[in-house]
Write a protein that holds these residues in place. Structure first.
Motif, PDB file in Angstrom:
ATOM      1  N   ARG A 116       0.823  -1.207   0.000  1.00 37.79           N
ATOM      2  CA  ARG A 116       0.000   0.000   0.000  1.00 37.79           C
ATOM      3  C   ARG A 116       0.864   1.267   0.000  1.00 37.79           C
ATOM      4  O   ARG A 116       0.627   2.207  -0.752  1.00 37.79           O
ATOM      5  N   ARG A 117       1.896   1.276   0.822  1.00 37.01           N
ATOM      6  CA  ARG A 117       2.787   2.444   0.886  1.00 37.01           C
ATOM      7  C   ARG A 117       3.567   2.616  -0.412  1.00 37.01           C
ATOM      8  O   ARG A 117       3.720   3.726  -0.912  1.00 37.01           O
ATOM      9  N   ALA A 118       4.077   1.526  -0.947  1.00 35.31           N
ATOM     10  CA  ALA A 118       4.835   1.596  -2.199  1.00 35.31           C
ATOM     11  C   ALA A 118       3.953   2.121  -3.325  1.00 35.31           C
ATOM     12  O   ALA A 118       4.403   2.940  -4.133  1.00 35.31           O
ATOM     13  N   ASN A 119       2.722   1.673  -3.377  1.00 35.83           N
ATOM     14  CA  ASN A 119       1.781   2.131  -4.397  1.00 35.83           C
ATOM     15  C   ASN A 119       1.592   3.645  -4.356  1.00 35.83           C
ATOM     16  O   ASN A 119       1.574   4.300  -5.392  1.00 35.83           O
ATOM     17  N   LYS A 120       1.465   4.204  -3.171  1.00 37.11           N
ATOM     18  CA  LYS A 120       1.282   5.647  -3.034  1.00 37.11           C
ATOM     19  C   LYS A 120       2.493   6.407  -3.577  1.00 37.11           C
ATOM     20  O   LYS A 120       2.345   7.403  -4.277  1.00 37.11           O
ATOM     21  N   PHE A 121       3.685   5.942  -3.253  1.00 31.71           N
ATOM     22  CA  PHE A 121       4.888   6.604  -3.752  1.00 31.71           C
ATOM     23  C   PHE A 121       5.012   6.445  -5.267  1.00 31.71           C
ATOM     24  O   PHE A 121       5.359   7.391  -5.972  1.00 31.71           O
ATOM     25  N   LEU A 122       4.738   5.248  -5.777  1.00 34.48           N
ATOM     26  CA  LEU A 122       4.817   5.016  -7.220  1.00 34.48           C
ATOM     27  C   LEU A 122       3.818   5.877  -7.983  1.00 34.48           C
ATOM     28  O   LEU A 122       4.134   6.402  -9.045  1.00 34.48           O
ATOM     29  N   ASP A 123       2.625   6.021  -7.428  1.00 31.61           N
ATOM     30  CA  ASP A 123       1.595   6.839  -8.074  1.00 31.61           C
ATOM     31  C   ASP A 123       1.994   8.306  -8.181  1.00 31.61           C
ATOM     32  O   ASP A 123       1.440   9.047  -8.984  1.00 31.61           O
ATOM     33  N   HIS A 124       2.955   8.711  -7.361  1.00 26.92           N
ATOM     34  CA  HIS A 124       3.399  10.107  -7.364  1.00 26.92           C
ATOM     35  C   HIS A 124       4.822  10.267  -7.893  1.00 26.92           C
ATOM     36  O   HIS A 124       5.493  11.260  -7.601  1.00 26.92           O
ATOM     37  N   GLY A 125       5.297   9.296  -8.666  1.00 24.59           N
ATOM     38  CA  GLY A 125       6.539   9.454  -9.410  1.00 24.59           C
ATOM     39  C   GLY A 125       7.825   9.072  -8.717  1.00 24.59           C
ATOM     40  O   GLY A 125       8.909   9.386  -9.212  1.00 24.59           O
ATOM     41  N   ALA A 126       7.756   8.398  -7.595  1.00 25.15           N
ATOM     42  CA  ALA A 126       8.972   7.989  -6.888  1.00 25.15           C
ATOM     43  C   ALA A 126       9.567   6.719  -7.493  1.00 25.15           C
ATOM     44  O   ALA A 126       8.877   5.942  -8.154  1.00 25.15           O
ATOM     45  N   ASN A 127      10.860   6.523  -7.268  1.00 25.28           N
ATOM     46  CA  ASN A 127      11.564   5.292  -7.610  1.00 25.28           C
ATOM     47  C   ASN A 127      11.522   4.419  -6.358  1.00 25.28           C
ATOM     48  O   ASN A 127      12.040   4.828  -5.321  1.00 25.28           O
TER      49      ASN A 127
END
Length: 72
Positions: free
Chosen positions: A26-37
């Motif tokens: 869930r946390r990784a998804n949030k970061f990925l959705d906002h352009g993080a590596n």
């Protein structure tokens, strides 16, 4: 306990998440959705995360992953 909000510009931010379970996904998804590596250390990575560009790393590489990351 006092809480505070924090706002981060996450585009191109290097994020390391320890674990690959429900909360980590869930946390990784949030970061990925906002352009993080995003790199996660664990056993199995959800296909949705792989499709978004997440990388599965070995738990043995935690020291290197922490050094690579901007956010852990």
């Amino acid at each position: 306990m006092d809480w505070t909000s924090i706002y981060l510009k996450t585009a191109n931010l290097n994020v390391f998440v320890l674990g690959t379970g429900e909360v980590a996904t869930r946390r990784a998804n949030k970061f990925l959705d906002h352009g993080a590596n995003v790199k996660l250390a664990g056993d199995v990575l959800d296909k949705e995360l792989i499709n978004k560009g997440a990388v599965l790393a070995s738990v043995d590489d935690v020291v290197n992953l922490v050094q690579w990351s901007d956010v852990v």
